[in-house]
Write a protein that holds these residues in place. Structure first.
Motif, mmCIF file in Angstrom:
data_model
loop_
_atom_site.group_PDB
_atom_site.id
_atom_site.type_symbol
_atom_site.label_atom_id
_atom_site.label_comp_id
_atom_site.label_asym_id
_atom_site.label_seq_id
_atom_site.Cartn_x
_atom_site.Cartn_y
_atom_site.Cartn_z
ATOM 1 N N VAL A 1 33.096 43.365 25.822
ATOM 2 C CA VAL A 1 32.969 44.173 27.136
ATOM 3 C C VAL A 1 33.037 43.195 28.380
ATOM 4 O O VAL A 1 33.750 43.526 29.307
ATOM 5 C CB VAL A 1 31.758 45.029 26.878
ATOM 6 C CG1 VAL A 1 31.311 45.697 28.323
ATOM 7 C CG2 VAL A 1 31.503 45.898 25.903
ATOM 8 N N ALA A 2 32.380 42.169 28.191
ATOM 9 C CA ALA A 2 32.275 41.225 29.252
ATOM 10 C C ALA A 2 33.712 40.606 29.677
ATOM 11 O O ALA A 2 34.148 40.620 30.728
ATOM 12 C CB ALA A 2 31.326 39.962 28.789
ATOM 13 N N GLY A 3 34.572 40.499 28.569
ATOM 14 C CA GLY A 3 35.853 39.741 28.874
ATOM 15 C C GLY A 3 36.796 40.958 29.280
ATOM 16 O O GLY A 3 37.486 40.485 30.159
ATOM 17 N N ALA A 4 36.443 42.252 29.055
ATOM 18 C CA ALA A 4 37.238 43.219 29.442
ATOM 19 C C ALA A 4 36.949 43.546 31.089
ATOM 20 O O ALA A 4 37.892 43.695 31.740
ATOM 21 C CB ALA A 4 37.208 44.541 28.715
ATOM 22 N N ILE A 5 35.826 43.542 31.247
ATOM 23 C CA ILE A 5 35.541 43.593 32.751
ATOM 24 C C ILE A 5 36.016 42.618 33.544
ATOM 25 O O ILE A 5 36.604 42.898 34.647
ATOM 26 C CB ILE A 5 33.778 43.853 32.751
ATOM 27 C CG1 ILE A 5 33.399 44.883 32.329
ATOM 28 C CG2 ILE A 5 33.520 43.803 34.400
ATOM 29 C CD1 ILE A 5 31.901 45.163 32.252
#
Lengths: 271, 310
Positions: free
Chosen positions: A206-210
């Motif tokens: 999630v962090a990487g995608a944001i």
């Protein structure tokens, strides 16, 4: 402690995103309607965080951006986790050539500089291979699809490693000896026991995608205006460093909070 | 060792081949081929002209045939022309790669220096550890293009100390002034990983019996850290360098675009934006190759330092 702080940060952002229509109604403003007589307005009762270069309310666009960024993050994590868990499980369970090929593929993707590849991918006309292009919703689908190409790798590696150690346990042998089918072994005995590492990998995804979505949108290859994304709000901000530097502050802080929130959740789960 | 090296080089070659195939096929789907653009630029071109030009440049061939011809030319060292810059690709890429390597080298040096110091501080003074942890999480979470914009606002717009972007005409000190903000942006994004890993590693090494023995012999804290603990913590740090090569190169794309600094990242971005397919592909492949070679070098460095890995 970390887990709570992370959940708090993400919860606040999610609540803000969900509340966006009500806040818009309450302030009586439209986050997408330009108001050229009211550009760069300072913070006031009508525009709590001021307005941007087209006179749109910054707070409302920030909340709309939360919807987009969190949707991209969660959707990418879901897709990447599903794909990654399946691939990781398959590699650990089948072993041999299947394992070797899948893991070399993962190594290859991991070795590549992701952003330059994503930039070239994002510019390809996905309309011709069936993915829609143009509106906000279709932009989201396109970005999620692109980010999943790299997203599954981290999950798959963790899932494979965890599944390998679980598959060697006695209770798996016992289940097999009692006549459980392979499907049941994987679904009932392996999957629940590798849920922890997968959850950590999902939070990091999630962090990487944001971060990746905001970067692509900032570069003009992600979510296209007039739809709001924290990344494309900053694309305007770069042209405005001399005339309206304060425009740059809020979207960046929002990204920071969202990514830090996910990282904290992952850290908290790891302990 | 030779077998390992050969295996890794083979893997790199296969990865590049697959990447180039996937990208070529996908870019073939990009809107507008060069002939469409030529028609848009010159209304006197007729449909027959377009068909003739497509045949002349081989654009009427199937995508796979075009890929094979293009890949064969690449292997012969013919990189073709850039439509965007109206120059041979080989001539554009040389200086761009040099500029990017300078940026990357400086950023790695700065982030390793600051990151390792932070990590050592956290390991030596456990009370400061949460503080260093917080810096690391913030550094990892802040988008680097945003950090860059903030740096521009503070140091270029408000204080006026440094240029907001571009590159110097002449070399020397002037060129260094243009390097400061891009390097700072890139380093801030990458120092977090160094800090976290070195803190974790040093904390563990400092608990080892030989450290207690050295302390008992009266070895000073600084010497203890530099001579006894640091070499043991160097291996995982090289591991970070190897793992982070890709994200560092991605960061270079952002920084170069943000600061309008010529280099491979900006070249890829400009080529993509300008529909310059050939330049985008060649530059992407070259960047991927350099990244994978750097990763390989860091891996070999680890093996050289740690006999258990060899």
């Amino acid at each position: 402690m970390r887990l709570r702080l992370g959940i708090l940060l993400l919860g606040l952002l999610a609540a803000g995103g969900l509340a966006a229509p009500w806040v818009a109604g309450w302030l009586g403003l439209d986050p997408f309607a330009p108001d050229l007589f009211n550009r760069f307005a300072p913070a006031s009762a009508t525009n709590p965080l001021g307005t941007d270069d087209l006179g749109r309310d910054v707070l409302l666009r920030l909340l709309e951006g939360a919807r987009v960024s969190l949707a991209v993050g969660v959707a990418t994590a879901l897709a990447a986790t599903l794909l990654g868990t399946s691939i990781g499980l398959l590699a650990a369970w089948r072993g041999g050539v299947v394992d070797a090929v899948l893991m070399r593929l993962a190594d290859g993707l991991l070795a590549l500089p992701a952003l330059p590849v994503l930039v070239v991918l994002a510019a390809a006309d996905t309309g011709r291979i069936g993915l829609p292009r143009g509106e906000a919703a279709s932009d989201i689908v396109r970005i999620v699809a692109i980010l999943s190409v790299f997203g599954w790798v981290g999950v798959a590696r963790l899932a494979r490693a965890a599944a390998l150690s679980v598959l060697a346990r006695d209770y798996v042998r016992a289940a097999r000896a009692l006549g459980a089918g392979e499907g049941r072994v994987l679904a009932r005995h392996v999957l629940p026991n590798i849920a922890g590492p997968i959850a950590i990998a999902a939070a990091l995804t999630v962090a990487g995608a944001i971060l990746a979505e905001s970067t692509l949108s900032f570069l003009g290859l992600g979510i296209a205006p007039p739809a709001a994304s924290w990344g494309n709000m900053l694309a305007n901000a770069q042209d405005l460093v001399f005339s309206a530097p304060w425009v740059a502050v809020w979207p960046g802080l929002a990204i920071l909070a969202a990514v830090a929130g996910c990282t904290l959740v992952a850290d908290g789960l790891r302990r | 060792m030779i077998r390992l090296l050969a295996g890794r080089l083979l893997q790199i070659a296969v990865t590049l081949a697959l990447l180039s195939l996937a990208m070529f096929l996908l870019i073939g789907l990009m809107p507008g081929d060069p002939i469409d653009l030529a028609i848009a630029g010159d209304p006197r071109l007729t449909a027959e002209d377009a068909a003739r030009l497509r045949a002349l440049h081989g654009l009427d061939q199937p995508l796979l045939t075009r890929y094979l011809a293009w890949a064969a030319a690449l292997l012969r060292g013919e990189f073709g022309y850039s439509r965007l810059f109206a120059q041979p690709v080989a001539q554009i890429i040389g200086p761009a790669l040099g500029s990017t390597l300078v940026l990357l080298g400086a950023a790695v040096a700065v982030s390793a220096l600051i990151g390792l110091s932070l990590g050592a501080l956290a390991a030596m003074r456990p009370r400061l550890a949460p503080f260093a942890d917080a810096i690391a999480i913030l550094g990892q979470s802040a988008p680097s293009f945003w950090l860059g914009i903030l740096l521009i606002i503070v140091f270029a717009v408000t204080l006026g100390w440094l240029p907001a972007g571009g590159s110097a005409e002449a070399g020397g000190w002037e060129a260094l002034r243009f390097l400061v903000l891009p390097v700072a942006t890139l380093a801030m994004a990458n120092l977090a990983a160094y800090a976290r890993h070195s803190a974790a590693e040093l904390t563990q090494v400092l608990r080892a019996p030989w450290i207690t023995a050295a302390r008992a012999r009266g070895v000073g804290e600084m010497r203890l850290l530099l001579r006894h603990a640091a070499p043991n913590a160097a291996v995982p740090v090289l591991q970070v360098a190897a793992l982070d090569a890709g994200s560092l190169v991605g960061g270079a794309l952002i920084t170069e675009t943000l600061f309008a600094r010529p280099g491979m990242g900006k070249l890829i971005y400009d080529a993509v934006m300008g529909n310059d397919t050939n330049l985008a592909l060649v530059a992407l492949l070259l960047v991927a190759l350099v990244t994978m070679l750097a990763t390989l070098a860091a891996d070999l460095g680890q093996r050289a330092l740690d006999p258990r890995l060899a």
